[in-house]
Design a protein around this motif. Structure first.
Motif, PDB file in Angstrom:
ATOM      1  N   CYS A   1     -81.256  15.036  63.364  1.00 25.36           N
ATOM      2  CA  CYS A   1     -82.540  14.845  63.187  1.00 25.36           C
ATOM      3  C   CYS A   1     -83.709  15.526  62.403  1.00 25.36           C
ATOM      4  O   CYS A   1     -83.704  16.780  62.420  1.00 25.36           O
TER       5      CYS A   1
ATOM      6  N   CYS B   1     -86.695  17.896  63.839  1.00 25.58           N
ATOM      7  CA  CYS B   1     -86.300  18.983  64.569  1.00 25.58           C
ATOM      8  C   CYS B   1     -85.611  20.224  63.991  1.00 25.58           C
ATOM      9  O   CYS B   1     -84.925  19.841  62.847  1.00 25.58           O
TER      10      CYS B   1
ATOM     11  N   CYS C   1     -82.966  19.346  69.064  1.00 24.73           N
ATOM     12  CA  CYS C   1     -83.487  18.238  69.030  1.00 24.73           C
ATOM     13  C   CYS C   1     -84.003  17.653  70.442  1.00 24.73           C
ATOM     14  O   CYS C   1     -83.131  17.390  71.117  1.00 24.73           O
TER      15      CYS C   1
ATOM     16  N   CYS D   1     -91.085  14.892  68.298  1.00 18.39           N
ATOM     17  CA  CYS D   1     -89.857  14.069  68.389  1.00 18.39           C
ATOM     18  C   CYS D   1     -89.653  13.475  69.841  1.00 18.39           C
ATOM     19  O   CYS D   1     -89.538  12.192  69.871  1.00 18.39           O
TER      20      CYS D   1
END
Length: 278
Positions: free
Chosen positions: A146, A149, A154, A185
């Motif tokens: 990700c 992050c 994450c 996120c």
């Protein structure tokens, strides 16, 4: 029922009023060394290194625990958590701090049992009495991939795992509270029926303001512990009231349907009654 409500909290600057990593290093006098090493290592790896420095300089686990028990927290946070738990909500933590810091603080506050799950970086005391802090995701062997992050965690993937794990229990509504960049996120993983509670004028709030159309959940900002308590309990009660109204409407509809069958029964019975000799 409140059992259908999952409330997910960040920890630093959400449940407590500051960053627990910085608090420990500041209180024990290791801020300068941390700042010197910060450009050389990822934050999570650096915290493990700093725990080694504390140990090498004679700082004990008891010293760290004593500092953690003095961490500042708004006086309305604990009542808010206890109220949400008493209403039957499923409370969870998703934090980029570490398990040792979080559990030490929660146990001191007497609210550890309020949380069904703590998702954070592992933290434990090794055989030498040194605190070890490891990444939630092993970014060397299995990176999470990700780009939003930090490499060690994450939060979006954690939220997806929680969503998948409770899907079989029926429809659940999420309320997510956070302040930092890492909380953006998971806000993107929430559904339209969910709620995002970003702390106003903090990084996640700024990101949401700039990318409002990306967040499907209903957004309710908050500023401090008193505001958090008010907004959170208001959301929980509004969900409960809506569910109660839905149940009452369904029961009323069912009752109406039963009443509607009575005239038909009477009509069917009338010819038989009239044909009976008196």
């Amino acid at each position: 029922m409140a059992g259908n409500i999952v409330v997910v909290f960040d920890f630093d600057k959400t449940i407590i009023d500051l960053d627990s990593d910085n608090w420990v290093l500041d209180e024990l006098g290791f801020t300068d060394l941390f700042n010197q090493l910060l450009p050389t290592l990822p934050w999570n790896s650096l915290m493990d290194r700093m725990m080694g420095e504390l140990h090498a300089n004679g700082k004990t686990i008891e010293d760290i625990q004593e500092v953690l028990r003095r961490v500042p927290i708004h006086p309305r946070i604990v009542p808010a958590l206890k109220s949400a738990h008493a209403l039957g909500c499923d409370l969870r933590i998703v934090s980029d701090a570490n398990l040792f810091f979080i559990e030490t603080i929660l146990e001191h506050l007497g609210i550890r049992e309020c949380f069904s799950e703590i998702n954070t970086n592992p933290g434990y005391v090794d055989d030498n009495g040194r605190l070890r802090i490891l990444p939630y995701h092993d970014f060397h062997s299995s990176p999470h991939g990700c780009e939003l992050c930090p490499p060690n965690m994450c939060k979006g993937k954690i939220i997806e795992r929680i969503q998948a794990s409770i899907a079989k229990e029926g429809k659940k509504r999420f309320i997510y509270l956070g302040d930092g960049i890492g909380d953006f996120c998971p806000s993107l993983k929430l559904k339209e029926a969910d709620f995002m509670m970003p702390r106003k004028n903090f990084p996640v709030w700024d990101l949401i303001c700039k990318n409002r159309m990306l967040v499907k959940a209903e957004i309710h900002e908050w500023t401090d512990g008193e505001d958090l308590e008010h907004v959170l309990l208001q959301l929980i009660n509004s969900i409960l009231n809506a569910e109660e109204n839905l149940i009452n409407s369904a029961q009323l509809l069912s009752t109406d349907c039963k009443f509607q069958t009575i005239p038909m029964s009477v009509q069917e019975a009338l010819p038989q009654a009239l044909s009976v000799p008196h």
